[in-house]
Motif scaffolding. Structure first.
Motif, short mmCIF file in Angstrom:
data_model
loop_
_atom_site.label_atom_id
_atom_site.label_comp_id
_atom_site.label_asym_id
_atom_site.label_seq_id
_atom_site.Cartn_x
_atom_site.Cartn_y
_atom_site.Cartn_z
N PHE A 251 67.85 -76.66 -87.14
CA PHE A 251 69.27 -76.72 -87.24
C PHE A 251 69.99 -77.96 -86.63
CE2 PHE A 251 73.47 -75.25 -86.41
CZ PHE A 251 74.16 -75.32 -87.74
N HIS A 252 70.51 -78.74 -87.23
CA HIS A 252 71.37 -79.67 -86.61
C HIS A 252 72.83 -79.34 -86.81
CE1 HIS A 252 73.75 -83.42 -86.29
NE2 HIS A 252 72.73 -84.07 -86.26
N PRO A 253 73.43 -79.53 -85.36
CA PRO A 253 74.97 -78.90 -85.44
C PRO A 253 75.86 -79.52 -86.39
CG PRO A 253 74.21 -79.33 -83.05
CD PRO A 253 72.92 -79.81 -84.11
N ILE A 254 76.72 -78.77 -86.98
CA ILE A 254 77.34 -79.12 -88.32
C ILE A 254 78.41 -80.15 -87.64
CG2 ILE A 254 79.17 -78.43 -89.85
CD1 ILE A 254 77.95 -75.54 -89.91
N PRO A 255 78.46 -81.25 -88.37
CA PRO A 255 79.52 -82.32 -88.00
C PRO A 255 80.67 -82.16 -87.89
CG PRO A 255 77.68 -83.39 -89.36
CD PRO A 255 77.61 -81.62 -89.42
N VAL A 256 81.65 -82.32 -87.01
CA VAL A 256 82.91 -82.06 -86.66
C VAL A 256 83.74 -83.15 -86.94
CG1 VAL A 256 84.74 -81.13 -85.42
CG2 VAL A 256 82.64 -79.90 -85.46
N PRO A 257 84.80 -83.50 -87.60
CA PRO A 257 85.56 -84.54 -87.84
C PRO A 257 86.60 -84.67 -86.42
CG PRO A 257 86.26 -82.96 -89.11
CD PRO A 257 85.21 -82.40 -88.65
N ASP A 258 86.77 -85.95 -86.25
CA ASP A 258 87.78 -86.07 -85.23
C ASP A 258 89.11 -86.11 -85.66
OD1 ASP A 258 89.25 -87.50 -83.13
OD2 ASP A 258 87.78 -88.64 -82.34
#
Length: 499
Positions: A251-258
Motif C-alpha cells: 500500500f502506497h499512502p494516498i497522495p494528499v494535495p497541498d
C-alpha cells in the motif's frame, strides 16, 4: 520467473533505453479514457481488447486511423476468449505476443475479483479447485495469463476503491503479492481525479507494477490541484481502507494535495463555454432530430476562456475549431420546471418538495385546490408534475451542479439516467449533455463516441478520466526512463498560468 522471461524483459528495457516508444496493450479499454491519457504522455497504443461493441467502435474511431470503422481495431473482443497470440495475429503484428508489448493496462470489472482469496490466487497456475470455476474469478485468471504471455515491463490496473474490501478481502494486496511471485514490484493506492485537474470528484484504485529488471519501486503522481473532499467521499474512503493493514508492503499512502496548489476545476470552468441548449423545452422536435455527431458553435462573447476549456478545445490530435458535437440531452418535460427552480447543490428530496409546490400551484390556478387526492383528476395531474420516486430511498438520485466546484462522480448509469448531473444554469432547465459529461470526465471536444446518446453516456461514465490517466502514465513513463511528452498546447497553458 524463467530465464526466458528475464531475457525478454531485459530486451524490452534495452529497446526503451535506446529511445523506443513504450508499446501498450490495454484490456477492457472501454472507449479509451486511460489510453488517451497514455497517448498524451507519450505511449504507443499498440492494441486493445474491449467487449462492448460501441465502446470498441469509439476506440477505433479515435485511435484506429483512416479505416477505423472497418479495421480490426473496431472489432469487439472477449478477453476470456481472446489470447495474446490471436490478438497480435489479427492486428497483423510481425512479432510474437511476448515481444510486442512493454506495458499491460487493464480496467477489469470489479466482479472479476469476487471472493478470490489468497490461496485461490496462488493456485491460478492450474490446481484443480471448484472455486476457480466461478465465472467472476475468470477475468482475473485470464489477466494473469496475459501477463505471462506478454511479459510486460510495467502493469497498470484501475478499479473502484471498494475492491480493497471486497467480501472482506483486500484484493489489491493479493494481486500485488501474486505479481511479486511473477517478478514484479507492485504497489497500490487511491487517486482522486479532482486532484489532477479533472472537474469531478472521482476516487479510483490504481495498482502499478514494475518488472524487477527496472530495479524500481512503483511511484504515483503528485496532485496538481487542491480540494477538500466532501464528507460522503471521506466516509466511503474510510470503509474502503478498512482492510488495508498498517504493515502492508504494497500500500502506497494516498497522495494528499497541498492547499497552496490551484483549486480543483469547477463545473463552470469545465463547461461554461459550451452551447446553450434550450430546444428541449422550446422546440423538442429539433433536439429529437439532432444527431450525436452534429456540431454546434461554442458560445461567443463569454469573456476569457478558462484554461481547462482551452485544453479541451486544443488537445493534441483532438483539437476543434469553433464548434463541437455531442449536444444531446434527455427530453423529459415533466421535470423541466423542477430543474428551473432547484438551487445549486439541491438533491432529490428538495426536487420532490419543489414538485409538490408546483402541483399545489397548478391545482390552485385550475380552481381545484380542494380536490380529493383519491380522485382520478388529481392523480392524473400529479403524475404530470411530481416524480414518483420515494425521497427516502433515492436521496441522491438528482443533484444540481455547483458551478464553482467539481462535479460528483459520473457513472455508467448515466446511460439510463442523467439526473445525477443537472446543469447549474436554471434558464436551461435540463440535465447535462453528452459533450458536457465528456468534459466533466476530461475527454477533449474532438473525441468521438460511437452509438446513440445512451451508449455515449455509458461509455463516458465507465471511462478512466483521461487527465487522471495522463498523470499516472506520465509518472510511469518517467520510471521507465522515457521522455514524457509535453505537447505544445500544455506549454501554452503552463505559460498562461505563470503569467
Amino acid at each position: 520467473m524463467t530465464s526466458d522471461s528475464k531475457t525478454i524483459r531485459h530486451e524490452k528495457l534495452s529497446r526503451l533505453q535506446m529511445g523506443g516508444k513504450a508499446r501498450t496493450l490495454e484490456i477492457c479499454s472501454g472507449a479509451g479514457g486511460l489510453s488517451l491519457g497514455m497517448l498524451k504522455a507519450g505511449f504507443d497504443l499498440s492494441a486493445h481488447i474491449e467487449f462492448d461493441p460501441e465502446a470498441a467502435k469509439s476506440y477505433a474511431l479515435n485511435f484506429g486511423g483512416a479505416d477505423a470503422r472497418s479495421s480490426a481495431w473496431a472489432r469487439p473482443r472477449d478477453m476470456v476468449e481472446t489470447t495474446a497470440a490471436q490478438l497480435v495475429a489479427e492486428l497483423g503484428f510481425k512479432t510474437k505476443a511476448a515481444e510486442s508489448f512493454d506495458v499491460l493496462a487493464a480496467g477489469l470489472p470489479c466482479q472479476a475479483f469476487a471472493r478470490i482469496g489468497r490461496s485461490k490466487l496462488r493456485s491460478v497456475a492450474g490446481e484443480e479447485d471448484a472455486f476457480q470455476k466461478d465465472p467472476r474469478a475468470s477475468l482475473y485468471r485470464h489477466f494473469l495469463q496475459f501477463v505471462e504471455d506478454t511479459q510486460p515491463l510495467a502493469i497498470i490496473i484501475e478499479n473502484v476503491p471498494d475492491i480493497l474490501n471486497f467480501g472482506g478481502h483486500n484484493v489489491p494486496e493479493e494481486i500485488c503479492e501474486t505479481l511479486e511471485q511473477s517478478g514484479y514490484r507492485a504497489r497500490y493506492t487511491i487517486l482522486n481525479a479532482a486532484y489532477f485537474g479533472v472537474p469531478q470528484v472521482r476516487e479510483r484504485l490504481f495498482i502499478v507494477a514494475l518488472a524487477d529488471a527496472l530495479d524500481q519501486v512503483p511511484e504515483f503522481p503528485d496532485p496538481t490541484h487542491f480540494l477538500d473532499l466532501p464528507k460522503g467521499y471521506e466516509g466511503s474512503r474510510r470503509v474502503a481502507l478498512k482492510h488495508v493493514s498498517d504493515s502492508s508492503r504494497y500500500f502506497h499512502p494516498i497522495p494528499v494535495p497541498d492547499p497552496k496548489l490551484p483549486l480543483a476545476v469547477g463545473t463552470r470552468e469545465a463547461i461554461g463555454d459550451l452551447p446553450v441548449i434550450t430546444e428541449h423545452f422550446k422546440d423538442p422536435a429539433t433536439i429529437r432530430r439532432r444527431k450525436l455527431s452534429a456540431d454546434l458553435p461554442y458560445q461567443a462573447n463569454i469573456g476569457a476562456l478558462s484554461d481547462y476549456a482551452h485544453l479541451m478545445r486544443s488537445w493534441g490530435g483532438f483539437a476543434t475549431s469553433g464548434s463541437s458535437d455531442g449536444h444531446l440531452v434527455r427530453v423529459t418535460p415533466r421535470d423541466f420546471p423542477i430543474f428551473s427552480r432547484m438551487a445549486v447543490g439541491d438533491d432529490y428530496p428538495m426536487a420532490r418538495r419543489i414538485a409538490e409546490k408546483l402541483l399545489a400551484e397548478t391545482l390552485a390556478q385550475a380552481g381545484i385546490a380542494d380536490i380529493g387526492q383519491d380522485s382520478q383528476t388529481y392523480l392524473d395531474i400529479r403524475a404530470k408534475i411530481v416524480p414518483p420516486y420515494d425521497p427516502a430511498k433515492f436521496p441522491n438520485k438528482w443533484w444540481k451542479l455547483d458551478p464553482d466546484k467539481p462535479s460528483r462522480t459520473l457513472t455508467a448509469h448515466m446511460g439510463k439516467d442523467t439526473y445525477s448531473h443537472i446543469h447549474y444554469d436554471s434558464k436551461q432547465r435540463r440535465t447535462v449533455s453528452v459533450r458536457e459529461a465528456a468534459r466533466l470526465q476530461s475527454f477533449p471536444d474532438g473525441f468521438q463516441f460511437a452509438g446513440a446518446m445512451n451508449a455515449a453516456f455509458r461509455q463516458i461514465g465507465n471511462a478512466v478520466p483521461p487527465l487522471l490517466g495522463y498523470a499516472v502514465a506520465s509518472s510511469l513513463l518517467a520510471q521507465l526512463g522515457c521522455h514524457v511528452s509535453r505537447p505544445e498546447v500544455e506549454k501554452k497553458v503552463a505559460r498562461r498560468r505563470a503569467a
